[in-house]
Scaffold this active site. Structure first.
Site, short mmCIF file in Angstrom:
data_model
loop_
_atom_site.label_atom_id
_atom_site.label_comp_id
_atom_site.label_asym_id
_atom_site.label_seq_id
_atom_site.Cartn_x
_atom_site.Cartn_y
_atom_site.Cartn_z
N GLY A 48 0.90 -1.15 -0.04
CA GLY A 48 -0.02 -0.07 -0.07
C GLY A 48 0.99 1.28 0.01
O GLY A 48 2.17 1.23 -0.19
N GLY A 49 0.38 2.28 0.08
CA GLY A 49 1.02 3.47 0.14
C GLY A 49 2.20 3.88 1.26
O GLY A 49 3.07 4.34 1.12
N VAL A 70 2.65 -5.69 3.31
CA VAL A 70 1.80 -6.75 4.04
C VAL A 70 2.27 -8.24 3.72
O VAL A 70 2.43 -8.63 2.42
CB VAL A 70 0.46 -6.70 3.71
CG1 VAL A 70 -0.49 -7.80 4.62
CG2 VAL A 70 -0.14 -5.49 4.18
N LYS A 88 1.82 -6.49 8.85
CA LYS A 88 2.22 -5.21 7.99
C LYS A 88 3.38 -4.44 8.68
O LYS A 88 3.53 -4.31 9.68
CB LYS A 88 0.86 -4.29 8.21
CG LYS A 88 1.24 -3.21 7.30
CD LYS A 88 -0.24 -2.30 7.06
CE LYS A 88 0.14 -1.05 6.23
NZ LYS A 88 -1.26 0.05 6.17
N ASP A 97 -9.11 8.14 5.76
CA ASP A 97 -8.73 7.65 4.52
C ASP A 97 -9.71 6.54 4.13
O ASP A 97 -9.20 5.72 3.55
CB ASP A 97 -7.27 7.11 4.46
CG ASP A 97 -6.75 7.08 3.25
OD1 ASP A 97 -7.02 7.83 2.51
OD2 ASP A 97 -5.66 6.29 3.13
#
Length: 982
Positions: A110-111, A115, A130, A223
């Site tokens: 992800g940003g 993971v 993560k 978010d």
């Protein structure tokens, strides 16, 4: 087949003799056809081509609308790794240990994080692990952000929120262990196949429940987007990635990224998390502008995501950052694309959730979800569809006329709210609130506007639906409609009483705006879903008359004045209503007015008259068989005796009578939680802390069941529960409860309300108990700033200044400590008078400061004065004396008055219920153990005191120094005992 319209006197309308009537068709299509008639309808359409054509055409209605075309997944594209990143990531090979976890496979990027699936050997399960993205792991900001994600998610336990199990560090990196979900993101789920709008909506309702749970826990996600929703293989949606979550009211870091995004173009750039917190394409206007965020910010992002899922495109166009931001701030919503058949009612709900002003959105995610679960226009569409289709086959004219005539009787509901809550009244209340100049006035206005908008919309909807249930759907008799409308009209009168008061509000009414909103009647009662005399108009009796109804509306104004803390004015009006009610021989109104007068007298501290009126209300209600009103009066007597009069015995006796009355009402929770709250207050005041804590917790549990976890009243109830736990030394649990109370208070009242300062002061007290002065200082300063911004500091300001003085004293900052403690004493004298026991804490605090400066005699004089005030008001054995006695003993030791110090500490142990106050008892026992160790004849007593004190300090790790001292002391005492035995 005959329809229900026959029994109501309306002739059946048929296409041919024996065909289905319009009412029968409507009932069958809407699923309201009685079970015994379903078979008859089926047999009829088997042999009737006309009716079969009608039902077949209706089957093509919105249920089978063409779904949104499939599309490629949108959202975050996996960032390209640098050579350094690839080299560092190579060491995270399968089987590598990260904490206690063994890495298995990389699942995605992800940003912010990478993971992996991993194995937990201790619990024998697979988890998702993560780690902060390599390349950013060495920045403190990124580490803190990931830990914040773990802390935020770990606070949530909800089936639609991804569970977090653990968090830790791996070298210089941070990791969190989470539930492993076999599936994909919502983005990919939407792109795999065509989805009907109802299927999409069902998934978002589940995700919305998870988001609502986060809001109840005091968190804003910041978010929310389809990429942050995980879809398991069983179809369950879970909200994840709370790395950007923050407490309500916090401001955003910046509205515009420092680099990169501003000059970029292309859709993917608008869905990337960069230097800005959040994902721009899903951000609310206040987020884009760098303002404060709250639950309504997430509501906006939720509606952007749902709009996109339903329409195949986002609501706001923009290929560049500037274009997107401009369209969002200007509220330029795209028109629906061709082929995306989204019901109009659903689009209207989404557009409200996308409102540029947060206050124009729904009051909470729960309210939004309630609206999304309703399909009010779907029923109307089907009815119109039936009429149109019947018209096509030759009978529509008659059906259409009949439907129009029925609906005409249910029009004009907006006119009923004119002068109650319309645009003119809204403008007047807004101007009045802001004109007070109070720092919390704007927040209070937004809260009132949301509450009254939602209440009036619900009122109008209920009024119309009740009418249509009788005159359009024909599913209830006219008498039921009359009762519902009478109840709703009475509720409207109470709304009018509240808004009239708000339109002339002073600073005091603005401060009490939340209390005023709490007086609005429960509309569920009018629908028969929450019956109870306190929620429904007592006017619904054969003896009702216009004059009696008018008196009850005047009584509604009394309740509003009481909530606004205008007790004297409310009392005068209540007395006038009571006099007239007696003349009319209206017993129920007499009893209700006696109760109101008793409550108002109690608030004015006119306790003897309050006692008389409340007792009279109990007797009057008993004579009339009004069990609920009797229970309410009994509850007031519990509080009067227990808290105002400090007589716990009568308070407990009245609580038992109240419990018996509530039992006769079926154990009504709406009365149970106030009973536990009042009894808890009485027991707490008496120093019976363990019992009080149990009642406070039960009050919290039952209030949540009645009002919902997100109700503004829960803020005070959570705070009480926390302070009850703190009196038992259970500080960690207490801190969690008070933080939850603070989040609710900020959400409903805004960050500058004096009640927020009151809860902040409770939190400061708890942090001080745990020796967390550095953490307590900014919270204390915020509370003091809120109180100082008011025209006159209320009683709670004294405690706030007191704790600020203690923090400075612990930090060795004597000058600011003196200023704060003297300010606390001055406020207490002004509010309570020069002889009140409430001055004792400030006097004791000043004594501690004087002792720290070596001025022990002056310190002792200040503490003696504190003890004198407490004994005069509370008696010589009240637990409130414990703190003063311990501090006095410490000063006496500094003066080498050993015997007097010993007497002070021993007196603490003789106070009533003192063993329930473990912290102060442990401190007194530690002091006695030190003193008695020196004398051979008292070493056995010293040993007993040391052992019992150590039991407390062992449970509370923040008192490590005291624990270590006690362990050493016990070692010396035990070794001495062993040597004597030898």
């Amino acid at each position: 087949m005959p329809s229900r319209s026959d029994s109501l006197g309306a002739p059946p309308v048929v296409s041919d003799p024996g065909c289905l009537t319009p009412d029968a068709v409507i009932e069958f299509v809407e699923g309201r056809c009685p079970p015994e008639q379903v078979g008859a309808v089926g047999r009829h359409v088997d042999g009737c081509s006309l009716c079969r054509r009608l039902l077949a055409a209706l089957a093509l209605d919105e249920d089978l609308a063409p779904p949104v075309p499939a599309r490629e997944p949108a959202g975050v594209t996996e960032p390209r790794a640098s050579a350094e990143e690839r080299l560092l990531e190579a060491r995270l090979e399968r089987g590598r240990s990260v904490g206690r976890y063994l890495l298995l496979n990389r699942l995605g990027v992800g940003g912010m994080g990478v993971v992996y699936s991993a194995y937990d050997p201790e619990l024998d399960r697979k988890v998702a692990l993560k780690l902060l993205r390599v390349g950013t792991a060495h920045t403190r900001e990124s580490q803190a952000r990931l830990l914040r994600e773990a802390q935020a998610m770990a606070r949530l336990q909800h089936p639609h929120v991804l569970a977090v199990f653990d968090a830790g560090t791996f070298g210089d990196e941070v990791f969190i262990a989470m539930e492993l979900v076999e599936g994909s993101t919502l983005t990919r789920w939407l792109g795999t196949e065509r989805r009907a709008w109802r299927e999409v909506l069902a998934v978002f309702l589940d995700a919305g429940r998870g988001l609502a749970a986060a809001h109840v826990a005091g968190l804003v996600h910041r978010d929310f987007k389809p990429d942050n929703i995980l879809m398991s293989r069983d179809g369950r949606a879970r909200v994840t990635d709370f790395g950007l979550a923050t407490a309500f009211g916090a401001g955003e870091a910046a509205a515009l990224p420092a680099s990169g995004l501003a000059a970029s173009s292309g859709e993917p750039r608008l869905t990337r998390t960069g230097t800005m917190l959040g994902t721009p394409a899903y951000m609310a206007p206040e987020q884009l502008a760098g303002g404060a965020v709250d639950a309504r910010t997430d509501q906006f992002s939720f509606c952007v995501s749902l709009y996109e899922a339903l329409h195949g495109e986002r609501p706001f166009a923009g290929e560049t950052w500037e274009a997107l931001r401009g369209n969002v701030l200007d509220h330029k919503v795209r028109p629906p694309p061709r082929g995306a058949r989204v019901p109009p009612w659903l689009r209207r709900v989404l557009l409200r959730g996308l409102s540029p002003r947060p206050e124009a959105r729904f009051a909470s995610m729960e309210v939004l979800l309630t609206e999304l679960r309703r399909a009010p226009q779907a029923i109307l569409r089907r009815r119109v569809a039936v009429a149109v289709l019947l018209a096509v086959v030759g009978v529509g004219g008659l059906v259409l006329r009949e439907l129009r005539q029925r609906r005409a009787r249910c029009q004009g509901v907006a006119a009923r709210l004119e002068g109650v809550w319309d645009e003119a009244r809204r403008q007047r209340v807004s101007e009045t609130f802001l004109a007070t100049g109070q720092p919390y006035a704007r927040d209070a206005w937004h809260m009132v506007e949301r509450a009254l908008d939602d209440y009036s919309a619900r009122w109008a909807r209920d009024w119309t639906e009740a009418c249509e249930a009788t005159w359009v759907a024909r599913r209830q008799p006219e008498e039921a409609l009359r009762r519902q409308h009478q109840c709703l009209e009475w509720s409207r009168g109470k709304v009018q009483a509240v808004t009239e008061l708000l339109a002339q509000a002073s600073a005091a009414e603005v401060r009490e705006a939340a209390n005023l909103m709490a007086t609005l009647p429960d509309l569920n009662a009018c629908a028969g879903q929450a019956p109870g005399p306190s929620a429904t108009p007592p006017a619904g009796t054969p003896e009702s008359s216009p004059e009696k109804d008018a008196l009850r509306l005047r009584l509604a104004r009394v309740e509003a004045l009481q909530a606004a803390r205008r007790e004297r004015e409310g009392l005068e009006l209540a007395q006038a209503v009571y006099t007239r009610a007696r003349a009319l021989k209206d017993g129920p109104l007499e009893a209700e007015t006696l109760l109101r007068q008793g409550q108002l007298r109690q608030a004015l501290q006119e306790n003897p008259e309050a006692e008389r009126l409340l007792t009279e209300a109990v007797l009057t209600a008993e004579a009339l068989g009004l069990d609920e009103l009797k229970a309410r009066a009994q509850l007031e007597l519990v509080w009067l005796y227990g808290v105002n009069l400090h007589q716990v015995g009568p308070a407990v006796a009245w609580s038992r009578q109240a419990q018996a009355s509530i039992h006769r009402l079926g154990g009504a929770l709406r009365l149970q939680y106030p009973l536990h709250l009042h009894l808890g207050g009485a027991l707490f005041d008496a120093g019976r802390y363990a019992e009080a804590a149990e009642h406070f917790e039960e009050a919290r549990r039952q209030a949540a069941a009645v009002l919902g976890e997100d109700h503004p009243r829960l803020a005070g109830i959570w705070a009480n529960a926390g302070m009850g736990l703190s009196a038992l030394g259970r500080y960690e649990e207490a801190t969690v409860a008070v933080r939850h109370a603070l989040a609710l208070a900020v959400k409903w009242l805004g960050p500058r309300h004096p009640r927020v300062a009151h809860i902040q002061t409770n939190l400061v007290q708890l942090l001080l108990y745990q020796h967390r002065e550095d953490e307590a200082l900014p919270v204390s300063q915020e509370a003091v700033a809120i109180y100082s911004s008011l025209d006159e500091e209320p009683p709670g300001a004294a405690r706030s200044w007191l704790f600020l003085g203690h923090i400075h004293l612990e930090r060795g900052e004597h000058a600011p400590s003196r200023r704060a403690l003297e300010r606390a004493l001055a406020i207490a004298r002004r509010v309570y008078g020069p002889e009140a026991p409430e001055l004792a804490d400030a006097l004791t605090g000043l004594g501690e400061l004087l002792s720290a400066e070596g001025r022990h005699e002056e310190a002792l004089a200040s503490m003696r004065r504190a003890l004198e005030l407490q004994q005069q008001a509370l008696g010589p054995s009240h637990l409130a004396l414990a703190e003063t006695l311990v501090r006095m003993g410490q000063v006496q030791l500094a003066l080498r008055h050993t015997s007097r110090a010993t007497a002070s500490f021993e007196r603490v142990l003789r106070l009533q219920e003192v063993e329930q106050n473990e912290p102060i008892v442990a401190e007194a026992r530690l002091a006695l153990a030190r003193l008695m160790e020196r004398r051979v004849d008292q070493r056995a007593q010293a040993l007993e005191h040391a052992r019992r004190a150590l039991a407390f300090y062992t449970r509370h790790p923040w008192d490590a120094a005291e624990k270590a001292e006690l362990e050493a002391l016990l070692g010396r005492l035990t070794s001495g005992e062993d040597s004597r035995r030898r």
